[in-house]
Design an enzyme around this catalytic site. Sequence first.
Site, short mmCIF file in Angstrom:
data_model
loop_
_atom_site.label_atom_id
_atom_site.label_comp_id
_atom_site.label_asym_id
_atom_site.label_seq_id
_atom_site.Cartn_x
_atom_site.Cartn_y
_atom_site.Cartn_z
N CYS A 1 0.82 -1.21 0.00
CA CYS A 1 0.00 0.00 0.00
C CYS A 1 0.85 1.27 0.00
O CYS A 1 1.64 1.48 0.93
CB CYS A 1 -0.91 -0.01 1.23
SG CYS A 1 -1.87 1.51 1.42
N ARG B 1 -14.26 0.40 4.13
CA ARG B 1 -13.15 -0.54 4.01
C ARG B 1 -12.21 -0.36 5.19
O ARG B 1 -11.93 0.77 5.58
CB ARG B 1 -12.37 -0.30 2.71
CG ARG B 1 -13.05 -0.75 1.46
CD ARG B 1 -12.16 -0.54 0.23
NE ARG B 1 -11.94 0.87 -0.05
CZ ARG B 1 -10.79 1.53 0.16
NH1 ARG B 1 -9.74 0.89 0.67
NH2 ARG B 1 -10.68 2.80 -0.15
N THR C 1 -8.86 0.23 6.27
CA THR C 1 -7.72 0.69 5.49
C THR C 1 -6.43 0.69 6.30
O THR C 1 -6.44 0.67 7.53
CB THR C 1 -7.97 2.12 4.98
OG1 THR C 1 -8.19 2.99 6.10
CG2 THR C 1 -9.19 2.17 4.07
N VAL C 2 -5.33 0.70 5.57
CA VAL C 2 -4.00 0.94 6.12
C VAL C 2 -3.43 2.17 5.42
O VAL C 2 -3.78 2.43 4.27
CB VAL C 2 -3.07 -0.29 5.91
CG1 VAL C 2 -3.50 -1.43 6.79
CG2 VAL C 2 -2.99 -0.72 4.45
N TYR D 1 -5.13 5.34 -9.20
CA TYR D 1 -6.33 4.60 -8.81
C TYR D 1 -7.55 5.08 -9.59
O TYR D 1 -8.45 4.28 -9.90
CB TYR D 1 -6.57 4.75 -7.31
CG TYR D 1 -5.61 3.94 -6.48
CD1 TYR D 1 -5.91 2.63 -6.11
CD2 TYR D 1 -4.38 4.46 -6.07
CE1 TYR D 1 -5.04 1.87 -5.36
CE2 TYR D 1 -3.49 3.71 -5.32
CZ TYR D 1 -3.82 2.42 -4.98
OH TYR D 1 -2.94 1.66 -4.24
#
Length: 332
Positions: A51, A119, A121-122, A185
């Site tokens: 990520c 979601r 997330t990180v 993205y």
Amino acid sequence: MEKTKKEVPVEVDKTGKFIRQKNQFATPFGDQPGDLPVEAERYRLLWAAVCPWAHRSVIVRSVLGLEDVISLGTASPMRPNIDRVDWEFSLDENGIDPVLGIQYISEIYKKTDPEYAGRPTVPVIIDVKEQKVVNNDYFRLTNHLETAWGPFHKENAPDLYPEQLREEIDALNDVIFHDVNNGVYKCGFARSQEAYEESYDVLFDRLDELEQRLSTQRFLFGDYITDSDVRLYATLARFDVAYYSAFKANRNRIVDFPNLWGYLRDLFQTPGFGDTTNFEAIKIHYHLSNHISSDDQKSQNILPKGPDVSNFYSPHNRESLSGKEEKFLIYK
């Protein structure tokens, strides 16, 4: 175990454009009323090496010497075989994070807020003492580490967010986020040809501008690395091995931009950058675990052999633009 179709929260508008979800946990670290207290060994940073948002926090943590102050939990690059988008601690013994005792990152989100519907997330900072999520604000997290966590920086830690440049850094960070970090993205997650092509053009127009900017200076703000360089690096490092093909961001590779490519190698060869970059994990995630890939592509389970990343270690000669070997402005 056979994979089932994952439930993905809707992040696409009616025109097919990707709209990233907002962070729910954004309380800053500091010493003002309501701020999160800055305490050594109280927090755990959860990330996945794939990520870019999480990677930049790990880079700053390393560069500033906060490894013994904030612990690190690493999730697998592969999505788990469950019917939702999640991160799994399958790299750890028994598939459980050794500090938090969880199998999936969603568990700590739900423990913090049983109604959490986004979601998981990180990066995400967990208060180990309270066993809850306290910050998943990937946009400001590096700035918190650079400022509020100053008392725990290593001796002679670099100043990645110099006060006299903060307004300019913030402005450039905003541009880099919308057009490059999130721009790839927007290409990959677009659900209409028009949305994809619009994002594609914005992305490469911005890369062209950055290529020109870096033709006369070593880093984005001159002779020394700043927070903006960390943010741009996280996307550039993933570009040729993932975004170019998986996200159809394929006008040019970064190796085709002479200045961006030299700049990327310069950063990669800097402690904290290349040694926290896991190309194998990145390829596994974007090519085998990416939920926008077709079922046929997934079933083939084929990991691309290239590109050759050994050239990241080749000479970059970027120091000639600054006349200096050092890359950081050191605290006085």
